[in-house]
Design a protein around this motif. Structure first.
Motif, short mmCIF file in Angstrom:
data_model
loop_
_atom_site.label_atom_id
_atom_site.label_comp_id
_atom_site.label_asym_id
_atom_site.label_seq_id
_atom_site.Cartn_x
_atom_site.Cartn_y
_atom_site.Cartn_z
N ARG A 1 0.84 -1.21 0.00
CA ARG A 1 0.00 0.00 0.00
C ARG A 1 0.87 1.25 0.00
NH1 ARG A 1 -5.30 0.89 1.33
NH2 ARG A 1 -5.58 -1.04 0.14
N ALA A 2 1.99 1.22 0.71
CA ALA A 2 2.90 2.37 0.71
C ALA A 2 3.47 2.60 -0.69
CB ALA A 2 4.03 2.15 1.72
N ILE A 3 3.79 1.51 -1.39
CA ILE A 3 4.30 1.65 -2.76
C ILE A 3 3.22 2.22 -3.66
CG2 ILE A 3 5.06 0.34 -4.78
CD1 ILE A 3 6.51 -1.54 -2.78
N ARG A 4 1.99 1.75 -3.50
CA ARG A 4 0.89 2.29 -4.30
C ARG A 4 0.72 3.78 -4.05
NH1 ARG A 4 -5.55 1.30 -3.72
NH2 ARG A 4 -5.21 2.94 -2.19
N ALA A 5 0.78 4.17 -2.78
CA ALA A 5 0.62 5.59 -2.44
C ALA A 5 1.73 6.42 -3.08
CB ALA A 5 0.61 5.77 -0.92
N GLY B 1 9.45 16.86 2.64
CA GLY B 1 8.47 15.82 2.39
C GLY B 1 8.28 14.91 3.59
N LEU B 2 9.38 14.51 4.24
CA LEU B 2 9.29 13.65 5.41
C LEU B 2 8.49 14.31 6.53
CD1 LEU B 2 12.90 12.19 5.67
CD2 LEU B 2 10.82 10.89 5.22
N GLU C 1 4.97 13.07 8.33
CA GLU C 1 4.81 12.86 9.77
C GLU C 1 3.68 13.72 10.33
OE1 GLU C 1 6.15 10.45 11.56
OE2 GLU C 1 7.08 9.83 9.68
N HIS C 2 3.57 14.95 9.84
CA HIS C 2 2.45 15.81 10.28
C HIS C 2 1.11 15.18 9.91
CE1 HIS C 2 4.89 18.99 11.77
NE2 HIS C 2 5.35 19.40 10.60
N GLU C 3 1.07 14.45 8.80
CA GLU C 3 -0.16 13.81 8.34
C GLU C 3 -0.37 12.43 8.98
OE1 GLU C 3 -2.42 15.23 6.50
OE2 GLU C 3 -1.26 17.07 6.13
N GLY C 4 0.58 12.01 9.81
CA GLY C 4 0.38 10.78 10.58
C GLY C 4 0.91 9.51 9.93
N PHE C 5 1.91 9.62 9.04
CA PHE C 5 2.41 8.44 8.32
C PHE C 5 2.89 7.35 9.28
CE2 PHE C 5 5.82 5.99 6.35
CZ PHE C 5 5.20 5.52 5.20
N SER C 6 3.82 7.66 10.14
CA SER C 6 4.38 6.63 11.04
C SER C 6 3.36 6.11 12.03
CB SER C 6 5.59 7.20 11.81
OG SER C 6 6.68 7.44 10.95
N SER C 7 2.56 7.02 12.59
CA SER C 7 1.57 6.58 13.58
C SER C 7 0.52 5.69 12.93
CB SER C 7 0.92 7.77 14.27
OG SER C 7 0.25 8.60 13.33
N GLY D 1 -1.75 0.43 12.43
CA GLY D 1 -2.20 -0.65 11.56
C GLY D 1 -1.63 -1.99 11.98
N ILE D 2 -0.35 -2.02 12.35
CA ILE D 2 0.30 -3.25 12.78
C ILE D 2 -0.29 -3.74 14.10
CG2 ILE D 2 2.50 -4.21 13.60
CD1 ILE D 2 3.85 -2.39 11.46
N THR D 3 -0.53 -2.83 15.04
CA THR D 3 -1.07 -3.25 16.33
C THR D 3 -2.51 -3.77 16.20
OG1 THR D 3 -1.77 -0.98 16.86
CG2 THR D 3 0.42 -1.66 17.61
#
Length: 272
Positions: free
Chosen positions: A182-186, A240-241, A245-251, A256-258
């Protein structure tokens, strides 16, 4: 050791057929030494044409195998184990389960007799021999674990873990393949938005993701060390990074994993 080993994959759905494809492309197993079972046998005709043995008879498949890989849906596994238990032989068979949530102890309870058993959690990249497969076993010796290593090292990489970590491994390693896809698609959609063709954008996203993974795999470096190499003050990468992060990428990825781990822990029920 692999030259005389025959494998039966019981429940040749998506993950079962992915295992078969990967093994057939590897160095240790030919299609003729792999038997696939499924109730709807017509869905395996392509595999029959490729030289795999296919059947709807689980008992016959087990009788002709040295390694039995259980790859059915969680709600079907108790019935399957009860069906094949009479023909499982401690001196001959090694059983490997790739069923989410099914513990070694539960397998032993259903089978009702001693057997060498391993759990494995691969992902669908096994079809192209790039799976991350976590493995664990029940003893009483390491034969089941070593067999799991032999099989799954031929189709990617293996990591021995504690059995109690299998649910976490399912979320990160098995479900995780979809998260990275999904990250690749995005990323490819972002490329389209800034002017690239859909074809070129996807090609760039795929190879860039592959390169990032290879950097970490080859160097053993931490992701942030590699990120630091491409982020400069007031540069376009850090901009870009920071926006991601402001948009919540890592969180979002972490959550999603949890959530996947929480759901995976509920998939097998011994009363199903």
């Amino acid at each position: 050791m692999a030259e005389d080993i025959r494998i039966a994959i019981l429940g040749a759905g998506n993950i079962g057929t992915s295992i078969a494809k990967g093994l057939a492309q590897g160095e240790n197993f030919t299609p003729g030494r792999i038997t696939l079972t499924r109730r709807r046998l017509h869905l395996l005709e392509d595999f029959r044409a490729q030289g795999f043995e296919v059947t709807s008879d689980n008992l016959a498949a087990v009788r002709g195998a040295d390694v039995v890989i259980i790859s059915v849906e969680p709600q079907l596994v108790d019935h399957l184990l009860e069906e094949i238990a009479p023909v499982l032989d401690f001196d001959r068979h090694i059983l490997i389960s790739v069923v989410t949530g099914l513990t070694l102890r539960r397998i032993e309870e259903v089978i009702g007799k001693p057997l060498r058993i391993a759990r494995a959690m691969p992902n669908t990249a096994i079809a192209v021999r790039e799976s991350m497969t976590c493995i664990a076993s029940n003893g009483p010796d390491d034969r089941a674990l070593e067999m799991a290593r032999l099989i799954f090292n031929d189709v990617g990489k293996t990591l021995r873990i504690r059995e109690e970590d299998m649910i976490a491994a399912t979320a990160l390693g098995a479900c995780g393949i979809a998260f990275f896809l999904r990250a690749i698609r995005a990323a490819s959609q972002g490329g389209i938005e800034i002017g690239l063709s859909a074809k070129n954008s996807l090609a760039m996203a795929v190879q860039t993701a592959k390169g990032a993974a290879c950097l970490l795999s080859v160097s053993g470096s931490h992701p942030e060390n590699e990120i630091d190499k491409v982020t400069t003050p007031k540069g376009c990468t850090i901009s870009g990074l920071n926006r991601m992060e402001h948009e919540g990428f890592s969180s979002a990825m972490i959550r999603g994993i949890t959530v996947s781990a929480e759901q995976a822990s509920k998939l097998y029920c011994d009363k199903c």
